[in-house]
Design a protein around this motif. Structure first.
Motif, mmCIF file in Angstrom:
data_model
loop_
_atom_site.group_PDB
_atom_site.id
_atom_site.type_symbol
_atom_site.label_atom_id
_atom_site.label_comp_id
_atom_site.label_asym_id
_atom_site.label_seq_id
_atom_site.Cartn_x
_atom_site.Cartn_y
_atom_site.Cartn_z
ATOM 1 N N LEU A 157 0.829 -1.202 0.000
ATOM 2 C CA LEU A 157 0.000 0.000 0.000
ATOM 3 C C LEU A 157 0.865 1.254 0.000
ATOM 4 C CD1 LEU A 157 -2.804 1.326 0.221
ATOM 5 C CD2 LEU A 157 -2.656 1.021 2.702
ATOM 6 N N LEU A 158 1.883 1.279 0.847
ATOM 7 C CA LEU A 158 2.784 2.432 0.891
ATOM 8 C C LEU A 158 3.509 2.598 -0.440
ATOM 9 C CD1 LEU A 158 4.194 4.732 2.394
ATOM 10 C CD2 LEU A 158 5.826 3.048 3.296
ATOM 11 N N LEU A 159 3.968 1.504 -1.019
ATOM 12 C CA LEU A 159 4.676 1.549 -2.305
ATOM 13 C C LEU A 159 3.757 2.086 -3.402
ATOM 14 C CD1 LEU A 159 7.402 0.816 -3.588
ATOM 15 C CD2 LEU A 159 6.495 -1.469 -4.024
ATOM 16 N N PHE A 160 2.507 1.638 -3.402
ATOM 17 C CA PHE A 160 1.537 2.101 -4.401
ATOM 18 C C PHE A 160 1.272 3.595 -4.242
ATOM 19 C CE2 PHE A 160 -2.994 2.418 -5.885
ATOM 20 C CZ PHE A 160 -2.709 2.250 -7.223
ATOM 21 N N HIS A 164 2.528 6.809 -6.889
ATOM 22 C CA HIS A 164 1.500 7.675 -7.463
ATOM 23 C C HIS A 164 1.348 8.933 -6.626
ATOM 24 C CE1 HIS A 164 0.630 3.673 -9.112
ATOM 25 N NE2 HIS A 164 0.142 4.305 -10.150
ATOM 26 N N SER A 165 2.466 9.400 -6.074
ATOM 27 C CA SER A 165 2.443 10.584 -5.224
ATOM 28 C C SER A 165 1.840 11.784 -5.960
ATOM 29 C CB SER A 165 3.872 10.928 -4.781
ATOM 30 O OG SER A 165 3.895 12.105 -4.016
ATOM 31 N N THR A 207 4.144 16.456 10.438
ATOM 32 C CA THR A 207 4.280 15.955 9.062
ATOM 33 C C THR A 207 3.189 14.950 8.730
ATOM 34 O OG1 THR A 207 6.680 16.202 9.283
ATOM 35 C CG2 THR A 207 5.869 14.930 7.418
ATOM 36 N N LYS A 208 2.433 15.243 7.677
ATOM 37 C CA LYS A 208 1.362 14.351 7.236
ATOM 38 C C LYS A 208 1.607 13.947 5.778
ATOM 39 C CE LYS A 208 -0.748 14.853 11.166
ATOM 40 N NZ LYS A 208 -0.751 13.736 12.150
ATOM 41 N N TYR A 209 1.345 12.673 5.487
ATOM 42 C CA TYR A 209 1.594 12.151 4.145
ATOM 43 C C TYR A 209 0.327 11.688 3.426
ATOM 44 C CZ TYR A 209 6.480 11.908 5.724
ATOM 45 O OH TYR A 209 7.724 12.204 6.209
ATOM 46 N N ILE A 210 -0.534 10.983 4.135
ATOM 47 C CA ILE A 210 -1.704 10.360 3.501
ATOM 48 C C ILE A 210 -2.952 11.154 3.864
ATOM 49 C CG2 ILE A 210 -3.044 8.244 3.221
ATOM 50 C CD1 ILE A 210 -0.537 6.738 4.284
ATOM 51 N N HIS A 211 -3.647 11.633 2.844
ATOM 52 C CA HIS A 211 -4.786 12.523 3.065
ATOM 53 C C HIS A 211 -6.038 11.962 2.391
ATOM 54 C CE1 HIS A 211 -1.652 15.419 4.215
ATOM 55 N NE2 HIS A 211 -1.017 14.971 3.132
ATOM 56 N N GLU A 221 0.908 12.889 -0.374
ATOM 57 C CA GLU A 221 1.788 14.026 -0.609
ATOM 58 C C GLU A 221 2.174 14.639 0.722
ATOM 59 O OE1 GLU A 221 -0.215 16.719 -3.172
ATOM 60 O OE2 GLU A 221 -1.745 17.272 -1.725
ATOM 61 N N LEU A 222 3.375 15.191 0.773
ATOM 62 C CA LEU A 222 3.883 15.776 2.012
ATOM 63 C C LEU A 222 3.219 17.095 2.299
ATOM 64 C CD1 LEU A 222 5.921 15.786 4.358
ATOM 65 C CD2 LEU A 222 7.592 16.828 2.791
ATOM 66 N N ARG A 223 2.615 17.185 3.479
ATOM 67 C CA ARG A 223 2.010 18.447 3.934
ATOM 68 C C ARG A 223 2.288 18.625 5.409
ATOM 69 N NH1 ARG A 223 -4.241 17.645 1.871
ATOM 70 N NH2 ARG A 223 -3.822 17.200 -0.355
ATOM 71 N N ASN A 224 2.312 19.862 5.835
ATOM 72 C CA ASN A 224 2.401 20.145 7.256
ATOM 73 C C ASN A 224 0.998 20.277 7.836
ATOM 74 O OD1 ASN A 224 5.229 20.193 7.373
ATOM 75 N ND2 ASN A 224 5.281 22.323 6.716
#
Length: 226
Positions: A157-160, A164-165, A207-211, A221-224
């Motif tokens: 899941l993380l790789l997918f 597709h970031s 730091t948040k990655y999965i939205h 995508e990387l977001r604060n």
């Protein structure tokens, strides 16, 4: 990256699937021409490996039907070694023709060559985004240099997500590529898996990655945090 293997010999199909998954691919096997054609037309694959001598519907018919609808790269894998068969394969739109028996390294090299021609990213490349690093070959994931323990599905899941970031992914896409299933709206397996993955990769409150994309699915995508 997903590969469809249309092959009725279980031993050969399993051998290919195991080798490709060790190289970071996701694979689906179809054991006859009808099922293979359905998967090829309904799914989203980077490449298709196609046997010719298939039950129900032979490989020639499958290839012709695929080419009438899609441009997905196809490698024919067959014991038919006559020049006429190879020419027929290329004339009908195959990208390559490999004769059985074969060595896996040669098949893998041909796959990579075709994917490069089609400008598809090598699935074995280490991916690094915003402090998260994933190594498909070693099957390891790191957050800011710290190794994180993931289940097989969490890793996929993380790789997918990372491959597709920046793209919104539907639950159906995630289910198809990670679980090899059609998404059932009554099943929350994807949401549960995403929640667990968030807990493992989002190690600090900033730091948040999965939205969540409301009405669609998820985006990586990387977001604060606000």
């Amino acid at each position: 990256m997903k590969i469809l293997i249309i092959e009725d010999e279980n031993q050969i199909a399993s051998y290919i699937k195991k080798g490709l998954e060790e190289q970071g691919f996701s694979c689906l096997i179809a054991e006859n021409g009808i099922d293979g054609l359905h998967c090829a037309l309904e799914g989203d694959y980077s490449l298709i490996i196609l046997d010719i001598m298939l039950p129900v519907l032979d490989g020639w018919a499958v290839l012709k039907a695929i080419r009438s609808k899609k441009e997905t790269p196809v490698i024919i894998l067959s014991a038919r070694d006559r020049v006429d068969d190879r020419v027929r394969g290329f004339d009908n739109g195959a990208d390559d023709y490999l004769i059985k028996p074969f060595a896996f390294p040669e098949l893998y090299a041909r796959i990579n060559n075709i994917l490069r021609r089609h400008q598809v990213i090598n699935p074995s490349e280490v991916i690094s985004i915003g402090g998260i690093e994933v190594d498909p070959i070693k099957h390891r994931a790191y957050v800011k240099g710290i190794t994180i323990e993931l289940s097989a599905k969490e890793f996929m899941l993380l790789l997918f997500f990372m491959r597709h970031s920046g793209k919104a992914l539907t639950r159906s896409q995630i289910a198809s590529h990670v679980w090899d299933i059609n998404f059932d709206t009554d099943t929350n397996v994807i949401d549960v898996a995403v929640r667990r993955l968030r807990q493992k990769v989002e190690l600090d409150p900033v730091t948040k990655y999965i939205h969540t994309v409301r009405g669609v699915g998820y985006i990586f995508e990387l977001r604060n945090a606000d």
